[in-house]
Motif scaffolding. Sequence first.
Motif, mmCIF file in Angstrom:
data_model
loop_
_atom_site.group_PDB
_atom_site.id
_atom_site.type_symbol
_atom_site.label_atom_id
_atom_site.label_comp_id
_atom_site.label_asym_id
_atom_site.label_seq_id
_atom_site.Cartn_x
_atom_site.Cartn_y
_atom_site.Cartn_z
ATOM 1 N N ARG A 1 1.018 -0.996 0.365
ATOM 2 C CA ARG A 1 -0.020 0.096 -0.147
ATOM 3 C C ARG A 1 0.875 1.288 -0.326
ATOM 4 N NH1 ARG A 1 -2.171 -0.506 5.014
ATOM 5 N NH2 ARG A 1 -0.931 1.281 6.114
ATOM 6 N N TYR B 1 -3.521 7.218 -3.055
ATOM 7 C CA TYR B 1 -3.309 6.228 -2.030
ATOM 8 C C TYR B 1 -3.496 5.104 -3.371
ATOM 9 C CZ TYR B 1 -5.105 8.783 2.225
ATOM 10 O OH TYR B 1 -5.331 9.899 2.726
ATOM 11 N N GLU C 1 -3.152 0.444 -4.009
ATOM 12 C CA GLU C 1 -2.740 -0.121 -2.791
ATOM 13 C C GLU C 1 -2.789 -1.167 -4.473
ATOM 14 O OE1 GLU C 1 -4.177 -3.843 0.348
ATOM 15 O OE2 GLU C 1 -6.117 -2.830 -0.542
#
Length: 396
Positions: free
Chosen positions: A151, A163, A165
């Motif tokens: 992540r 963000y 992941e």
Amino acid sequence: MQASTVPPQEPGHAGPHDLAARLSPNPTMLSESGLAVLVETAYRASLKREEGRYPSFQLFSPLAGGPEPVLDLRFSPPQPYCLSTLHRLSPGIPPGPYAFVVKEGPDGLRTEGVARVEYSGFGALRGRIDYHGGTLFPGLSLHVSAPARLRAVLLSRDGPAVYLELREGQLKTCHDNAFSPVFLPLCRQAATILSHGEDDAGALPSLVKATLARVFSLAVAAGHGGMFVFLPPGPHGACGTDGLLSPGVGVAWPNLGRVAQNLAAAGGNQAVHLEQWDTATRVTAHASCVDGAVILDAALSVLGFRVELLARDEDALPVCVALSPEASEPTVTGVVDMAAFGTRHRSAARFCARLPGAVAVVVSQDGEMREFVRLPDGRVGVCGPLVPMSVSAPVA
């Protein structure tokens, strides 16, 4: 020890090179080639067991020309950034809120030491505070939590955090709920109610955001999934729920709005109110781990939990549309097929369709959040996936 190799990438599957590419151009101290090495080495380390266990650790690289976290453990001399270093040292380092601090020099990447890069509570970091009551140091954080699972959070000086992941061969993008077109109006509405419409509400608007986002953050961290429902303002808000909500477990406290007010008015004497704030947000978050929804009014008083939304499964699903998480106002980007989602999501959509002005926030067990609200044309807007993390904002 198990050998570490990066498995061949199947068509359509993402790998460490895709993650590094999505983080470029990057504003950290790392060159593009250095960033690629950082990500690929971390990925390789995630696949290698040591004494039967896969590693869990966090890496951090500061912004170029920006502040650097204080090293709580300084290596002398710095250690080379490589697979061996990560495996030898990571068992002795807490994976969070601490991280290996990695920089780049003429000889490549080096590990300078260990620093705390996440801060909880209202401890100020250069006068800035996070929406969820904690601060992530500006820079790139890369967290390894399981085999082939990385992540990344890239927090620059300006603008929302990025963000990403990498999990199960898929590279997913999440957005910070602090900027969503559902969360922001919800917070503005609550702050206006709590300040009685005063033009200068001081720190209250920021503390309302911090309070709600910390509740969501703790609910995500609990890992059970859950739902929060915010009723519309005014007496019609509660009355409009007749036939839509089961009684559940009634609650007279906490009142998150009152807690935020107390903290905003505390000035320099915040210790008692900080403890109250910490407890109130924590118990509210964990109430969502019980089956059913946590119900709050428009002034953020918790009314109950373990409340069932009584919109029936046989009722037709409303027309649902995706809302851009990057737009400050609701901007439709497409149609959402709610039949592909679970019971919580479908119940939230049905409930919001039947109660204008209500907002539902669903937390999935995998940590993703989605926000639901009825749009003026009767369709239900769905914003997500979102994460309640680490965008810093000044306390005004």
